[in-house]
Design a protein around this motif. Structure first.
Motif, PDB file in Angstrom:
ATOM      1  N   GLY A 174      41.115  42.678  28.733  1.00  0.00           N
ATOM      2  CA  GLY A 174      42.448  42.927  29.271  1.00  0.00           C
ATOM      3  C   GLY A 174      42.854  41.992  30.387  1.00  0.00           C
ATOM      4  N   ILE A 175      42.176  40.858  30.520  1.00  0.00           N
ATOM      5  CA  ILE A 175      42.535  39.881  31.546  1.00  0.00           C
ATOM      6  C   ILE A 175      43.613  38.962  30.981  1.00  0.00           C
ATOM      7  CG2 ILE A 175      41.686  38.056  33.059  1.00  0.00           C
ATOM      8  CD1 ILE A 175      40.603  40.895  33.640  1.00  0.00           C
ATOM      9  N   THR A 201      60.758  31.880  38.181  1.00  0.00           N
ATOM     10  CA  THR A 201      59.780  31.708  39.258  1.00  0.00           C
ATOM     11  C   THR A 201      59.069  33.001  39.630  1.00  0.00           C
ATOM     12  OG1 THR A 201      61.544  32.019  40.878  1.00  0.00           O
ATOM     13  CG2 THR A 201      60.997  29.745  40.278  1.00  0.00           C
ATOM     14  N   LEU A 202      59.582  34.135  39.154  1.00  0.00           N
ATOM     15  CA  LEU A 202      58.972  35.432  39.492  1.00  0.00           C
ATOM     16  C   LEU A 202      58.173  36.000  38.336  1.00  0.00           C
ATOM     17  CD1 LEU A 202      59.194  36.801  42.261  1.00  0.00           C
ATOM     18  CD2 LEU A 202      60.969  35.106  41.882  1.00  0.00           C
ATOM     19  N   MET A 203      57.989  35.254  37.277  1.00  0.00           N
ATOM     20  CA  MET A 203      57.291  35.782  36.112  1.00  0.00           C
ATOM     21  C   MET A 203      55.789  35.951  36.337  1.00  0.00           C
ATOM     22  SD  MET A 203      58.777  36.919  33.526  1.00  0.00           S
ATOM     23  CE  MET A 203      60.457  37.068  32.922  1.00  0.00           C
ATOM     24  N   ALA A 204      55.266  35.397  37.405  1.00  0.00           N
ATOM     25  CA  ALA A 204      53.858  35.658  37.727  1.00  0.00           C
ATOM     26  C   ALA A 204      53.673  37.078  38.236  1.00  0.00           C
ATOM     27  CB  ALA A 204      53.353  34.658  38.765  1.00  0.00           C
ATOM     28  N   GLY A 205      54.713  37.644  38.822  1.00  0.00           N
ATOM     29  CA  GLY A 205      54.590  38.991  39.366  1.00  0.00           C
ATOM     30  C   GLY A 205      53.478  39.069  40.392  1.00  0.00           C
ATOM     31  N   THR A 206      52.750  40.162  40.362  1.00  0.00           N
ATOM     32  CA  THR A 206      51.656  40.387  41.308  1.00  0.00           C
ATOM     33  C   THR A 206      50.307  39.982  40.724  1.00  0.00           C
ATOM     34  OG1 THR A 206      51.467  42.661  40.489  1.00  0.00           O
ATOM     35  CG2 THR A 206      52.872  42.315  42.402  1.00  0.00           C
ATOM     36  N   TYR A 207      50.338  39.170  39.653  1.00  0.00           N
ATOM     37  CA  TYR A 207      49.140  38.959  38.837  1.00  0.00           C
ATOM     38  C   TYR A 207      48.659  37.503  38.836  1.00  0.00           C
ATOM     39  CZ  TYR A 207      51.075  43.378  37.319  1.00  0.00           C
ATOM     40  OH  TYR A 207      51.599  44.647  37.305  1.00  0.00           O
ATOM     41  N   ASP A 252      52.588  47.322  30.035  1.00  0.00           N
ATOM     42  CA  ASP A 252      52.332  48.662  29.501  1.00  0.00           C
ATOM     43  C   ASP A 252      52.083  48.626  27.995  1.00  0.00           C
ATOM     44  OD1 ASP A 252      52.484  50.103  31.891  1.00  0.00           O
ATOM     45  OD2 ASP A 252      53.674  51.683  30.944  1.00  0.00           O
ATOM     46  N   ILE A 253      52.810  47.777  27.280  1.00  0.00           N
ATOM     47  CA  ILE A 253      52.581  47.612  25.839  1.00  0.00           C
ATOM     48  C   ILE A 253      51.155  47.121  25.601  1.00  0.00           C
ATOM     49  CG2 ILE A 253      53.218  46.239  23.810  1.00  0.00           C
ATOM     50  CD1 ILE A 253      55.324  48.312  24.383  1.00  0.00           C
ATOM     51  N   ALA A 254      50.725  46.116  26.363  1.00  0.00           N
ATOM     52  CA  ALA A 254      49.379  45.568  26.203  1.00  0.00           C
ATOM     53  C   ALA A 254      48.319  46.622  26.499  1.00  0.00           C
ATOM     54  CB  ALA A 254      49.202  44.360  27.119  1.00  0.00           C
ATOM     55  N   ALA A 255      48.532  47.399  27.559  1.00  0.00           N
ATOM     56  CA  ALA A 255      47.558  48.433  27.921  1.00  0.00           C
ATOM     57  C   ALA A 255      47.409  49.443  26.786  1.00  0.00           C
ATOM     58  CB  ALA A 255      47.993  49.122  29.207  1.00  0.00           C
ATOM     59  N   ALA A 256      48.532  49.859  26.202  1.00  0.00           N
ATOM     60  CA  ALA A 256      48.477  50.840  25.118  1.00  0.00           C
ATOM     61  C   ALA A 256      47.776  50.252  23.894  1.00  0.00           C
ATOM     62  CB  ALA A 256      49.894  51.288  24.758  1.00  0.00           C
ATOM     63  N   GLU A 257      48.064  49.006  23.557  1.00  0.00           N
ATOM     64  CA  GLU A 257      47.469  48.407  22.371  1.00  0.00           C
ATOM     65  C   GLU A 257      45.976  48.144  22.524  1.00  0.00           C
ATOM     66  OE1 GLU A 257      51.545  46.211  20.753  1.00  0.00           O
ATOM     67  OE2 GLU A 257      49.976  45.016  21.707  1.00  0.00           O
ATOM     68  N   ILE A 314      44.640  48.279  34.060  1.00  0.00           N
ATOM     69  CA  ILE A 314      44.895  46.915  33.606  1.00  0.00           C
ATOM     70  C   ILE A 314      45.596  46.105  34.687  1.00  0.00           C
ATOM     71  CG2 ILE A 314      47.182  47.186  32.508  1.00  0.00           C
ATOM     72  CD1 ILE A 314      46.061  45.522  30.162  1.00  0.00           C
ATOM     73  N   ARG A 315      46.417  46.759  35.477  1.00  0.00           N
ATOM     74  CA  ARG A 315      47.065  46.068  36.590  1.00  0.00           C
ATOM     75  C   ARG A 315      46.032  45.699  37.654  1.00  0.00           C
ATOM     76  NH1 ARG A 315      51.033  49.094  34.160  1.00  0.00           N
ATOM     77  NH2 ARG A 315      53.137  48.175  34.205  1.00  0.00           N
ATOM     78  N   ARG A 316      45.175  46.625  37.996  1.00  0.00           N
ATOM     79  CA  ARG A 316      44.139  46.343  38.996  1.00  0.00           C
ATOM     80  C   ARG A 316      43.295  45.127  38.582  1.00  0.00           C
ATOM     81  NH1 ARG A 316      43.476  50.066  42.948  1.00  0.00           N
ATOM     82  NH2 ARG A 316      43.916  52.275  42.494  1.00  0.00           N
ATOM     83  N   ARG A 317      42.936  45.064  37.330  1.00  0.00           N
ATOM     84  CA  ARG A 317      42.075  43.968  36.865  1.00  0.00           C
ATOM     85  C   ARG A 317      42.723  42.601  37.038  1.00  0.00           C
ATOM     86  NH1 ARG A 317      39.635  46.217  31.074  1.00  0.00           N
ATOM     87  NH2 ARG A 317      38.861  48.226  31.879  1.00  0.00           N
TER      88      ARG A 317
END
Length: 791
Positions: free
Chosen positions: A312-313, A343-349, A388-393, A401-404
């Motif tokens: 999930g990385i 420019t904000l598509m990196a988000g917090t990740y 959220d879609i990725a986490a569910a799949e 998944i966000r923490r990781r």
């Protein structure tokens, strides 16, 4: 005990006394001697060629002074766009002329064709309705994908097609992103719509133009967020009035949210008309006009793909967006889906590879521009939904998944793959705080209780970061901005020690009248009651860039700090002379100048009086007076961030969604007034939830706005919203401004839509619902449940 004074004190907004007692003075409250009134005849079709425009009969009606048409402005400039975007092939964007009044063609419903000026509003309206207009209706293009098809009707015949620009960011990343997605263990894909919004500030727009023949000068009173910018744009680029001959005044303004940043045709019309008629001319929008003339918002169609490994990385992100420009380019429109989005598509990740492609499209609709958050809500919504879609799949908890993938605290300052460098942040801390204030540990129990009552309960999370404190002139200039974005302040000390702050910012709900004096009071050791704020008038404030993009405190507040520091520096020189000491030996604290190591001192008031009554004064080395100006241009954006949670109950029989809890944990850096920050977050949450749950601007196939009144356009009301739980105790100060502040005004509108949608989908996921586009009306939710049941 909380502070009751200065920085950090939760002081109630002192400006609210006049607002709550009906003593605010808005543009429509003002009336000038000999004032006439303007009324506009607007297009009732989305696209058409004006075959006949006959004003002769209307011009003879009672009270009519003059009727203006596009012919009166052909030698004038068009309304300017303030940001040049270069496409991914190195070509400049297509930039059509935006006339003050239509010049032969109308391009959206509400496009102004003519303006009547008469003695009364009623006479102007009657005459406007009597103007004879014959329009040959042309095919209108509303859908962005269809607008880009070969042979599609063109909004502007002068352009090659309806594509404003095809922007790639960062273009050098494209091949690597494509390869990473092709090789990834898993790719989550989502197509989504970020729905179009109508801003709906409480106060409709209004403008009064006045000409002074004695001075050959003009004054415009307007409901604007940035009077200096309007003076520059309208004077230099539209009407050709020298800036020293044009004054712009923004009195009290009843909300803006971005929609009052821009220079509008009505401002130019009343100013020009006042010069022609030698009389003041006033215009105030009806709410119906506002729906079809105020710049609208959002309206993106996006495909987003997130590549992940088996754990999930995040490996890569690819985004493709169609962004609606409407019929013309509004002032900042071109920057919103590009440099305030990509420019904000990196988000917090820590996503290592990102590529964003945006095609900006002309359509026969009202122009689209910035609205609370401006690009940042659109980016956050797409990113947080696909996560959220990725986490569910992948079968991973959405919180886990966000923490990781979070940027770790020790990794700051963090260089993102989309140009920005985040200076500080702690996303783990804000997420932990969110889980605490939402009592997430007991969510399963609450979910079971809901199920026992036949309801479906869901919990949705989103995290967000934004680039705000919109400023760095060198940076935004390199990206295409046609202006500097610094801010200014003057600190004027009176002989008796009182202080006047003159700022280039403008307050229309942010609380400047309270917060800016708190800063100066803290620095000078005086009470806020000794300090007044002056803003909104280009005749008596330093040139500033206005209020938007959560820039007032990080940029405007920093200018105030710098100007106050200059005042203190000079005051120390005066105090040193009075105390017969070396300047280096003077300490200043709590309003008192003291010689180090002694009890010899002078009060703030004594030094101020000496500055203006210089009987005992170092006149040979220091000029009298105590007034300083500073311009502040920061080194970087600021990067507030946070974690939001929404808990909902869904009625599966009706699709009705009830928000049972909403929680916001934010990092705004250092907070000057926590009470005002709470209010700003509450307002942003209401607007974000409004978009997620209720609001939607809808056009029919002919370009008619179907949601053109409050009968059809649903605004959030008090009973649509829960009590909010907000927290801003997680603090990582900004490293490059003197306040350590990051900005808070847009946060609620950025983080709340994805949290809301994630919560509803979480409640329905076991039924097979994967995604629902905003707004989450009962009909849409019910339809999604039925469709999932049939699948």
């Amino acid at each position: 005990m909380p502070k009751d004074h200065g920085i950090g004190a939760p002081i109630k907004r002192r400006e609210d006394v006049r607002f709550l007692t009906g003593r605010g003075r808005y543009t429509d409250d003002l009336n000038r001697p000999g004032q006439a009134y303007a009324w506009f005849r607007r297009s009732d079709v989305a696209h058409g060629r004006i075959r006949r425009l006959d004003v002769s009969a209307a011009a003879k009606m009672p009270g009519v002074l003059r009727i203006f048409t596009g012919e009166d402005f052909k030698d004038k400039g068009g309304l300017p766009c303030g940001w040049l975007v270069t496409d991914r092939f190195g070509n400049p964007m297509q930039e059509p002329r935006h006339p003050v009044l239509a010049e032969g063609v109308v391009r959206h419903v509400g496009d102004p064709i003519a303006a009547v000026v008469a003695e009364t509003p009623e006479q102007a309206r009657d005459a406007a309705e009597a103007i004879e207009v014959e329009i040959e209706e042309l095919p209108a293009v509303l859908d962005m994908a269809r607008a880009l098809e070969p042979g599609a009707p063109k909004v502007h015949d002068s352009l090659r097609d309806n594509l404003c620009y095809d922007w790639g960011f960062i273009e050098d990343n494209r091949a690597a992103v494509d390869e990473a997605i092709a090789k990834a263990h898993h790719v989550a894909r989502l197509e989504l719509v970020n729905n179009r919004l109508v801003p709906n500030a409480m106060e409709p727009r209004a403008a009064i133009g006045e000409y002074d023949p004695a001075a050959d000068s003009y004054t415009l009173w307007s409901t604007t967020q940035n009077p200096h910018v309007i003076r520059l744009m309208m004077g230099a680029f539209v009407l050709g009035i020298p800036e020293h001959k044009l004054r712009v005044v923004a009195p009290d303004v009843g909300g803006g949210f971005g929609s009052k940043i821009y220079h509008y045709a009505e401002e130019a019309l009343v100013t020009h008309a006042a010069g022609v008629l030698k009389r003041p001319v006033k215009w105030t929008a009806t709410r119906s006009e506002s729906f079809v003339t105020d710049a609208q918002a959002r309206d993106h169609v996006t495909t987003i793909e997130l590549a992940l490994d088996k754990d999930g990385i995040f490996q890569a992100l690819r985004v493709s967006t169609l962004a609606n420009m409407g019929a013309y380019l509004s002032l900042f429109a071109t920057s919103v889906p590009t440099y305030l989005y990509g420019t904000l598509m990196a988000g917090t990740y820590r996503t290592p590879l990102i590529y964003v492609n945006v095609k900006a499209v002309f359509t026969n609709t009202v122009p689209v521009d910035a609205y609370r958050g401006a690009g940042r809500p659109e980016a956050t919504f797409a990113l947080e939904r696909v996560i959220d879609i990725a986490a569910a799949e992948l079968g991973i908890d959405p919180i886990e998944i966000r923490r990781r993938n979070f940027i770790r605290p020790e990794e700051f300052p963090y260089q993102t793959p989309v140009a920005l460098v985040y200076d500080t942040g702690n996303h783990h801390a804000t997420l932990d705080k969110l889980l605490e204030i939402s009592d997430h540990a007991n969510f399963a129990r609450r979910k079971a209780e809901s199920e026992a009552r036949g309801k479906l309960r869901g919990f949705g999370v989103s995290t967000w970061v934004e680039a705000c404190g919109i400023a760095p002139s060198a940076m935004v200039g390199a990206l295409g901005c046609r202006a500097g974005l610094y801010e200014s302040a003057t600190i004027r000390v009176n002989p008796t020690g009182g202080v006047t702050i003159l700022t280039g910012c403008h307050s229309h709900g942010q609380g400047h009248d309270t917060v800016f004096p708190q800063i100066v009071a803290e620095m000078l050791g005086i009470d806020e009651s000794q300090i007044e704020l002056v803003h909104g008038d280009t005749a008596n404030t330093p040139f500033g860039m206005g209020t938007y993009g959560s820039r007032s405190l990080p940029v405007g507040g920093s200018a105030i700090v710098r100007a106050t520091e200059k005042v203190i520096e000079k005051a120390k020189k005066i105090a040193a002379h009075l105390l017969e000491a070396n300047e280096a030996d003077i300490d200043f604290a709590n309003g008192t100048f003291t010689v180090k190591g002694t009890d010899r001192s002078k009060s703030w008031g004594e030094v101020c009086l000496a500055a203006y009554v210089p009987h005992n004064y170092p006149i040979e080395t220091l000029e009298p007076g105590l007034e300083m100006t500073a311009f502040y241009d920061p080194a970087n954006f600021t990067f507030p961030s946070g974690a939001y949670g929404c808990e909902v109950e869904v009625d599966p029989d009706t699709g009705k969604v009830e928000i049972v809890g909403f929680y916001a944990a934010d990092d705004f850096g250092n907070v000057i007034n926590p009470l005002i920050v709470d209010g700003q977050v509450h307002g942003g949450l209401a607007q974000g939830i409004g978009q997620a749950l209720l609001e939607n601007a809808v056009y029919d196939e002919n370009g008619q706005l179907l949601t053109a009144s409050y009968m059809d356009y649903a605004m959030p009301r008090a009973d649509d919203l829960p009590m909010f739980a907000v927290d801003h105790s997680c603090v990582t100060p900004c490293t490059h401004n003197p306040l350590g502040a990051k900005g808070c005004g847009e946060a609620g509108a950025i983080g709340s839509p994805p949290a809301m949608v994630n919560a509803v989908v979480d409640a329905l996921r076991h039924l097979g619902v994967r995604h629902i586009d905003m707004p989450l009306t009962p009909a849409r939710v019910w339809a999604a449940i039925q469709a999932a049941g049939r699948a």
